[in-house]
Design a protein around this motif. Structure first.
Motif, PDB file in Angstrom:
ATOM      1  N   LEU A 103       0.551  -1.172  -0.135  1.00  0.00           N
ATOM      2  CA  LEU A 103      -0.088  -0.088   0.175  1.00  0.00           C
ATOM      3  C   LEU A 103       1.295   1.425   0.237  1.00  0.00           C
ATOM      4  O   LEU A 103       0.416   2.419  -0.687  1.00  0.00           O
ATOM      5  N   ASN A 104       2.073   1.306   0.819  1.00  0.00           N
ATOM      6  CA  ASN A 104       2.973   2.260   0.695  1.00  0.00           C
ATOM      7  C   ASN A 104       3.648   2.742  -0.910  1.00  0.00           C
ATOM      8  O   ASN A 104       4.320   3.790  -0.737  1.00  0.00           O
ATOM      9  N   ALA A 105       3.398   1.860  -1.152  1.00  0.00           N
ATOM     10  CA  ALA A 105       4.662   1.958  -2.414  1.00  0.00           C
ATOM     11  C   ALA A 105       3.567   1.987  -3.833  1.00  0.00           C
ATOM     12  O   ALA A 105       3.617   1.946  -4.588  1.00  0.00           O
ATOM     13  N   GLY A 106       2.010   1.825  -3.252  1.00  0.00           N
ATOM     14  CA  GLY A 106       1.085   2.731  -4.140  1.00  0.00           C
ATOM     15  C   GLY A 106      -0.128   1.927  -4.553  1.00  0.00           C
ATOM     16  O   GLY A 106      -0.586   2.517  -5.234  1.00  0.00           O
ATOM     17  N   ALA A 107      -0.190   0.590  -4.220  1.00  0.00           N
ATOM     18  CA  ALA A 107      -1.986  -0.483  -4.458  1.00  0.00           C
ATOM     19  C   ALA A 107      -2.591   0.083  -4.206  1.00  0.00           C
ATOM     20  O   ALA A 107      -2.666   0.580  -2.798  1.00  0.00           O
ATOM     21  N   ASP A 108      -3.461   0.307  -4.219  1.00  0.00           N
ATOM     22  CA  ASP A 108      -4.427   0.472  -3.869  1.00  0.00           C
ATOM     23  C   ASP A 108      -5.320  -0.595  -2.914  1.00  0.00           C
ATOM     24  O   ASP A 108      -6.516  -0.072  -2.678  1.00  0.00           O
ATOM     25  N   ASP A 109      -5.080  -1.484  -3.674  1.00  0.00           N
ATOM     26  CA  ASP A 109      -5.780  -2.831  -2.387  1.00  0.00           C
ATOM     27  C   ASP A 109      -4.930  -4.171  -2.821  1.00  0.00           C
ATOM     28  O   ASP A 109      -3.746  -4.355  -3.380  1.00  0.00           O
ATOM     29  N   PHE A 110      -5.423  -4.689  -2.000  1.00  0.00           N
ATOM     30  CA  PHE A 110      -4.544  -6.016  -2.167  1.00  0.00           C
ATOM     31  C   PHE A 110      -4.742  -7.487  -1.427  1.00  0.00           C
ATOM     32  O   PHE A 110      -6.017  -7.617  -1.428  1.00  0.00           O
ATOM     33  N   LEU A 111      -4.829  -9.125  -1.588  1.00  0.00           N
ATOM     34  CA  LEU A 111      -5.434  -9.788  -0.838  1.00  0.00           C
ATOM     35  C   LEU A 111      -3.929 -10.862  -1.079  1.00  0.00           C
ATOM     36  O   LEU A 111      -3.294 -10.798  -1.363  1.00  0.00           O
ATOM     37  N   LYS A 112      -4.388 -11.741  -0.263  1.00  0.00           N
ATOM     38  CA  LYS A 112      -3.689 -12.577   0.489  1.00  0.00           C
ATOM     39  C   LYS A 112      -3.706 -13.987  -0.283  1.00  0.00           C
ATOM     40  O   LYS A 112      -5.187 -14.541  -0.702  1.00  0.00           O
ATOM     41  N   LYS A 113      -3.176 -14.801  -0.436  1.00  0.00           N
ATOM     42  CA  LYS A 113      -3.073 -16.177  -0.811  1.00  0.00           C
ATOM     43  C   LYS A 113      -3.451 -16.649   0.086  1.00  0.00           C
ATOM     44  O   LYS A 113      -2.422 -16.435   0.942  1.00  0.00           O
ATOM     45  N   PRO A 114      -4.513 -18.039  -0.369  1.00  0.00           N
ATOM     46  CA  PRO A 114      -5.397 -18.477  -1.184  1.00  0.00           C
ATOM     47  C   PRO A 114      -6.161 -17.145  -1.644  1.00  0.00           C
ATOM     48  O   PRO A 114      -6.648 -17.454  -0.758  1.00  0.00           O
ATOM     49  N   VAL A 115      -6.525 -17.288  -3.257  1.00  0.00           N
ATOM     50  CA  VAL A 115      -7.337 -16.146  -3.433  1.00  0.00           C
ATOM     51  C   VAL A 115      -8.802 -16.543  -2.723  1.00  0.00           C
ATOM     52  O   VAL A 115      -8.630 -17.768  -3.580  1.00  0.00           O
ATOM     53  N   ASP A 116      -9.811 -15.794  -2.214  1.00  0.00           N
ATOM     54  CA  ASP A 116     -10.781 -16.511  -2.841  1.00  0.00           C
ATOM     55  C   ASP A 116     -11.774 -15.337  -3.780  1.00  0.00           C
ATOM     56  O   ASP A 116     -11.821 -14.462  -3.680  1.00  0.00           O
ATOM     57  N   PHE A 117     -11.839 -16.325  -4.549  1.00  0.00           N
ATOM     58  CA  PHE A 117     -12.690 -15.843  -6.172  1.00  0.00           C
ATOM     59  C   PHE A 117     -13.549 -14.835  -6.001  1.00  0.00           C
ATOM     60  O   PHE A 117     -13.753 -14.091  -6.794  1.00  0.00           O
ATOM     61  N   ALA A 118     -14.186 -15.473  -4.830  1.00  0.00           N
ATOM     62  CA  ALA A 118     -15.816 -14.274  -5.017  1.00  0.00           C
ATOM     63  C   ALA A 118     -15.520 -12.720  -4.027  1.00  0.00           C
ATOM     64  O   ALA A 118     -16.152 -12.390  -4.158  1.00  0.00           O
ATOM     65  N   GLU A 119     -13.895 -13.014  -3.177  1.00  0.00           N
ATOM     66  CA  GLU A 119     -13.454 -11.495  -2.284  1.00  0.00           C
ATOM     67  C   GLU A 119     -13.261 -10.984  -4.393  1.00  0.00           C
ATOM     68  O   GLU A 119     -13.215  -9.720  -4.371  1.00  0.00           O
ATOM     69  N   LEU A 120     -12.105 -11.743  -4.635  1.00  0.00           N
ATOM     70  CA  LEU A 120     -11.916 -11.345  -5.812  1.00  0.00           C
ATOM     71  C   LEU A 120     -12.414 -10.522  -6.556  1.00  0.00           C
ATOM     72  O   LEU A 120     -12.816  -9.164  -6.908  1.00  0.00           O
ATOM     73  N   ARG A 121     -13.730 -10.832  -7.601  1.00  0.00           N
ATOM     74  CA  ARG A 121     -15.297 -10.846  -8.239  1.00  0.00           C
ATOM     75  C   ARG A 121     -16.064  -9.319  -7.466  1.00  0.00           C
ATOM     76  O   ARG A 121     -15.439  -8.188  -8.572  1.00  0.00           O
ATOM     77  N   SER A 122     -15.804  -9.862  -5.776  1.00  0.00           N
ATOM     78  CA  SER A 122     -16.085  -8.422  -4.898  1.00  0.00           C
ATOM     79  C   SER A 122     -15.454  -6.762  -5.535  1.00  0.00           C
ATOM     80  O   SER A 122     -15.911  -5.585  -5.730  1.00  0.00           O
ATOM     81  N   ARG A 123     -13.574  -7.479  -5.578  1.00  0.00           N
ATOM     82  CA  ARG A 123     -13.190  -6.209  -4.631  1.00  0.00           C
ATOM     83  C   ARG A 123     -12.794  -5.343  -6.326  1.00  0.00           C
ATOM     84  O   ARG A 123     -12.915  -4.905  -6.240  1.00  0.00           O
ATOM     85  N   LEU A 124     -12.887  -6.726  -7.449  1.00  0.00           N
ATOM     86  CA  LEU A 124     -12.899  -5.816  -9.395  1.00  0.00           C
ATOM     87  C   LEU A 124     -13.834  -5.006  -8.790  1.00  0.00           C
ATOM     88  O   LEU A 124     -13.924  -4.100  -9.996  1.00  0.00           O
ATOM     89  N   ALA A 125     -15.385  -5.322  -9.015  1.00  0.00           N
ATOM     90  CA  ALA A 125     -15.913  -4.817  -9.300  1.00  0.00           C
ATOM     91  C   ALA A 125     -16.387  -3.656  -8.385  1.00  0.00           C
ATOM     92  O   ALA A 125     -16.908  -2.285  -8.342  1.00  0.00           O
ATOM     93  N   VAL A 126     -16.368  -2.940  -7.087  1.00  0.00           N
ATOM     94  CA  VAL A 126     -16.030  -2.030  -6.508  1.00  0.00           C
ATOM     95  C   VAL A 126     -14.846  -0.874  -7.313  1.00  0.00           C
ATOM     96  O   VAL A 126     -15.229  -0.223  -7.713  1.00  0.00           O
ATOM     97  N   GLY A 127     -13.578  -1.853  -7.700  1.00  0.00           N
ATOM     98  CA  GLY A 127     -13.009  -0.968  -8.147  1.00  0.00           C
ATOM     99  C   GLY A 127     -13.345  -0.789  -9.546  1.00  0.00           C
ATOM    100  O   GLY A 127     -13.084   0.748 -10.025  1.00  0.00           O
ATOM    101  N   ALA A 128     -13.661  -1.100 -10.800  1.00  0.00           N
ATOM    102  CA  ALA A 128     -14.499  -1.261 -11.000  1.00  0.00           C
ATOM    103  C   ALA A 128     -15.620   0.284 -11.402  1.00  0.00           C
ATOM    104  O   ALA A 128     -15.857   1.407 -12.470  1.00  0.00           O
TER     105      ALA A 128
END
Length: 235
Positions: free
Chosen positions: A1-26
């Motif tokens: 985040l300090n390097a400029g990322a807007d968000d992150f997910l920890k592995k292993p990724v939960d794909f439902a959460e990934l889709r939700s985060r992408l929708a928010v980003g969009a």
């Protein structure tokens, strides 16, 4: 985040959460785009109002601005330029003389040809227009046109010594169609030229005043430009 990322997910990724985060980003991106477009429209309306003031002081009408916009779009389409360029030049070409708001009435409204001293002042409308429009987000083309629409292909124009393809394409297009419109229009010191006489004058400036490729494209389609003049005559 300090390097400029807007968000992150920890592995292993939960794909439902990934889709939700992408929708928010969009949604965030769409909202930012809406804000930028809204800001652009407000700024554009402000500059259009200023431009209308310049034209009103110059005893011109909205028909002149409409013709320049349509001429510029038509020539850009004939040249096969990208759609964004075509759409932008239709809007921004009408701002070519916005710097005339800074020219005094005794020069701007003189019912005769200007003296050399007066013409030197009149020429400053290019730099004045550039100062108004420069460094404005999304208005780069408008600034180029205001600054360079009196540049000549052989480098003898003003306010700088740019020549050839160093002159922005948008300014080269407006330089040609602005002269055509001036020739076809009535002025206090001249009658409007016929279409035939105007295209002869344009042709005589090929390679000196005007870009040769643009001149050829204009001449091959000159009747289309004549129809625009007939449709949008100044009353």
């Amino acid at each position: 985040l300090n390097a400029g990322a807007d968000d992150f997910l920890k592995k292993p990724v939960d794909f439902a959460e990934l889709r939700s985060r992408l929708a928010v980003g969009a949604r965030t991106i769409r909202y930012e785009e809406m804000l930028l477009e809204s800001e652009r429209k407000v700024r554009l309306e402000c500059y259009r109002a200023l431009n209308d003031l310049a034209e009103a002081r110059d005893n011109e009408t909205g028909q002149h601005l409409k013709r320049i916009s349509l001429f510029s779009r038509l020539l850009s389409e004939i040249l096969g330029l990208p759609k964004k360029f075509v759409d932008d030049i239709e809007v921004f070409s009408s701002m070519h003389d916005i710097g005339k708001v800074g020219i005094t009435d005794d020069i701007l409204l003189a019912p005769r040809k200007l003296t050399d001293k007066e013409f030197a002042v009149m020429k400053t409308h290019t730099t004045l227009g550039y100062q108004i429009l420069k460094d404005r987000a999304t208005f780069e083309m408008a600034a180029d046109i205001a600054y360079s629409h009196h540049a000549k292909f052989d480098g003898r124009g003003y306010p700088h010594a740019l020549k050839g393809e160093a002159i922005p394409m948008s300014a080269r297009i407006v330089a040609l169609v602005d002269v055509y419109d001036a020739l076809r229009s009535k002025r206090p010191y001249k009658k409007p030229w016929s279409h035939e006489d105007a295209i002869k004058e344009i042709n005589s400036g090929k390679g000196t005043h005007f870009d040769p490729a643009l001149t050829d494209a204009f001449l091959k389609n000159s009747e289309s430009f004549a129809r625009i003049v007939d449709a949008y005559k100044t009353k």
